[in-house]
Design an enzyme around this catalytic site. Structure first.
Site, PDB file in Angstrom:
ATOM      1  N   TYR A   1       0.814  -1.223   0.000  1.00 46.69           N
ATOM      2  CA  TYR A   1       0.000   0.000   0.000  1.00 46.69           C
ATOM      3  C   TYR A   1       0.847   1.272   0.000  1.00 46.69           C
ATOM      4  O   TYR A   1       0.298   2.356   0.102  1.00 46.69           O
ATOM      5  CB  TYR A   1      -0.939   0.007   1.215  1.00 46.69           C
ATOM      6  CG  TYR A   1      -1.973  -1.088   1.181  1.00 46.69           C
ATOM      7  CD1 TYR A   1      -1.592  -2.414   1.335  1.00 46.69           C
ATOM      8  CD2 TYR A   1      -3.319  -0.805   1.007  1.00 46.69           C
ATOM      9  CE1 TYR A   1      -2.518  -3.434   1.316  1.00 46.69           C
ATOM     10  CE2 TYR A   1      -4.261  -1.830   0.993  1.00 46.69           C
ATOM     11  CZ  TYR A   1      -3.849  -3.143   1.141  1.00 46.69           C
ATOM     12  OH  TYR A   1      -4.774  -4.152   1.122  1.00 46.69           O
TER      13      TYR A   1
ATOM     14  N   LYS B   1       4.797 -14.345   5.118  1.00 47.67           N
ATOM     15  CA  LYS B   1       5.142 -15.337   4.095  1.00 47.67           C
ATOM     16  C   LYS B   1       6.668 -15.296   3.972  1.00 47.67           C
ATOM     17  O   LYS B   1       7.228 -15.104   2.876  1.00 47.67           O
ATOM     18  CB  LYS B   1       4.426 -14.955   2.774  1.00 47.67           C
ATOM     19  CG  LYS B   1       4.556 -15.958   1.667  1.00 47.67           C
ATOM     20  CD  LYS B   1       3.573 -17.108   1.781  1.00 47.67           C
ATOM     21  CE  LYS B   1       3.826 -18.136   0.693  1.00 47.67           C
ATOM     22  NZ  LYS B   1       3.081 -19.379   0.875  1.00 47.67           N
TER      23      LYS B   1
ATOM     24  N   ASP C   1      -0.887 -18.450   4.259  1.00 49.61           N
ATOM     25  CA  ASP C   1      -1.821 -19.385   3.601  1.00 49.61           C
ATOM     26  C   ASP C   1      -2.302 -20.456   4.591  1.00 49.61           C
ATOM     27  O   ASP C   1      -3.484 -20.777   4.646  1.00 49.61           O
ATOM     28  CB  ASP C   1      -1.211 -20.011   2.338  1.00 49.61           C
ATOM     29  CG  ASP C   1       0.268 -20.309   2.471  1.00 49.61           C
ATOM     30  OD1 ASP C   1       0.910 -19.777   3.384  1.00 49.61           O
ATOM     31  OD2 ASP C   1       0.795 -21.091   1.666  1.00 49.61           O
TER      32      ASP C   1
ATOM     33  N   ASP D   1      -5.436  -6.835   5.857  1.00 51.38           N
ATOM     34  CA  ASP D   1      -6.640  -6.400   5.148  1.00 51.38           C
ATOM     35  C   ASP D   1      -7.519  -7.613   4.829  1.00 51.38           C
ATOM     36  O   ASP D   1      -8.720  -7.638   5.111  1.00 51.38           O
ATOM     37  CB  ASP D   1      -6.193  -5.702   3.848  1.00 51.38           C
ATOM     38  CG  ASP D   1      -7.304  -4.914   3.193  1.00 51.38           C
ATOM     39  OD1 ASP D   1      -8.421  -4.881   3.757  1.00 51.38           O
ATOM     40  OD2 ASP D   1      -7.072  -4.326   2.121  1.00 51.38           O
TER      41      ASP D   1
END
Ligand code: NAD
Length: 358
Positions: free
Chosen positions: A124, A191, A224, A248
């Site tokens: 962002y 991640k 994930d 988000d």
């Protein structure tokens, strides 16, 4: 003494749901002086911008705002008023409590998760390189020259930037939040197995910060895997801290676990300022119909009361909202198990006010 609060009705369903929230906040007996500030679609017509300077000035003065959703205008040059507000006021933490209230229509029970999302960095930051632009070609050449890898020539590129300072601030915020509200565990999402220099940095900082809070359990999850675990057994999570994009996505997922956007509140908090707003957007198709659920803004008001130290009023308002949910009579369509006709936005406020008085 009355609290001075900047009041941003927003657009779409914003004016209706915030008016309902304002009524129930006033019914708690806490005194407010609302400083009304226009932002969003209506402000564009008047001021030529969806985020006029008086809005920022008002928040800088009052330090606190209650905000309705704002539509992101397409093609105005503004990416999003919401993103701009967070940047200008350095509202680096987005706090989204997701809790199942008994009686709510959901597949799950006993969920009580607080998502703490970093609000200013990650993908962002808005640094993007368009496909085919000369600077994009330069960046692709540079990556090859410094042996960082090959990127296809016809790629568009968005920069994922995660800083050490930003990570430290948000993880500390999550641990301090856990301490203040007697939470037991913080889970950091990442991640880092793939994104070693961005998420890897976030994780390393999170581990370091966690060592300063031996009273609170710490764990991390690859994003994930986390989505699967949240859907399987959300009750095992407490406070969750994440970089911007994962935060988000996870906060909408968690909103879905506890009954949907109509009951998902939020707060954007920085060192100096705080803006309280629901997770949901302006839902334009329901604007002006007295149909939208005001509970997400009302619950954002509950968080605001706690932030102000008005804990008794916060507890009473939350109980009144929970009471209306459990009865299931004076709730909007989205809280009916079969999406059948519910009552209107303002009738929900009437019912909450009645509960507050009883
Ligand atoms: P949205 O949250 O506005 O609506 C998605 C759907 O969720 C709606 O169609 C409706 O079915 C349901 N919904 C949302 N809020 C509800 C409520 N209070 N009561 C009952 N049902 C409700 O998401 P969107 O359609 O993707 O976005 C619409 C606009 O809002 C976009 O311009 C987006 O950029 C903006 N937005 C603003 C904010 C913000 O101001 N913080 C946040 C998200 C989206």
């Amino acid at each position: 003494m009355a609290y001075s609060v900047t009041f941003i009705p927003g657009d779409g369903i914003g004016p209706e749901v915030t008016a309902a929230a304002r009524r129930v906040l006033e019914a708690t007996g806490v005194a407010f002086r609302w400083d009304i500030a226009e932002a969003g679609a209506d402000a564009v017509e008047k001021y030529g911008t969806p985020l006029p300077e008086p809005v920022i000035e008002s928040i800088r003065k009052n330090k606190i705002a209650l905000k309705g959703p704002i539509t992101t205008p397409v093609g105005s040059g503004f990416r999003s008023v919401n993103v701009a507000l967070r940047k200008v006021l350095d509202l680096y933490a987005c706090v989204r409590p997701c809790k199942t209230y008994p009686g709510v229509s959901s597949l799950y029970r006993d969920v009580d998760i607080v998502v703490v999302r970093e609000n200013t960095e990650d993908l962002y930051v808005g640094v993007e390189f368009e496909k085919g632009a000369p600077e994009t070609a330069r960046l692709i050449r540079l990556a090859a020259e410094v042996k960082r890898g090959t990127v296809k020539e016809d790629s568009g590129i968005s920069l994922k930037a995660i800083s050490e300072t930003g990570s430290r601030k948000i993880v500390k915020f999550a641990f301090e939040y856990a301490r203040t509200y007697q939470r037991k565990k913080v889970t950091a999402l990442h991640k880092a197995n793939i994104l070693k220099f961005s998420d890897g940095l976030f994780l390393a900082v999170a581990r370091e910060v966690a060592r300063g809070y031996p009273d609170i359990e710490f764990e991390d999850r690859i994003i994930d895997n986390m989505t699967m675990q949240l859907v399987k057994r959300p009750q095992r999570f407490d406070v969750v801290v994440a970089p911007n994009l994962y935060g988000d996505i996870i906060s909408d997922l968690c909103a879905g676990l506890v009954g949907g956007l109509g009951v998902a509140p939020g707060a954007n908090v920085g060192g100096e300022f705080a803006v309280f707003e629901p997770t949901h957007g302006s839902a334009p198709k329901y604007a002006g119909q007295n149909k939208a659920n005001p509970m997400a803004v009302m619950l954002s008001g509950v968080i605001m009361l706690r932030h102000l130290g008005e804990v008794g009023a916060a507890d009473r308002l939350e109980e009144a909202i929970a009471g209306v949910i459990i009865e299931g009579k004076h709730v909007t369509y989205d809280m009916k198990p079969d999406n059948s006709r519910g009552v209107g936005t303002s009738q929900v406020a009437d019912a909450v006010i009645e509960k507050l008085g009883s």
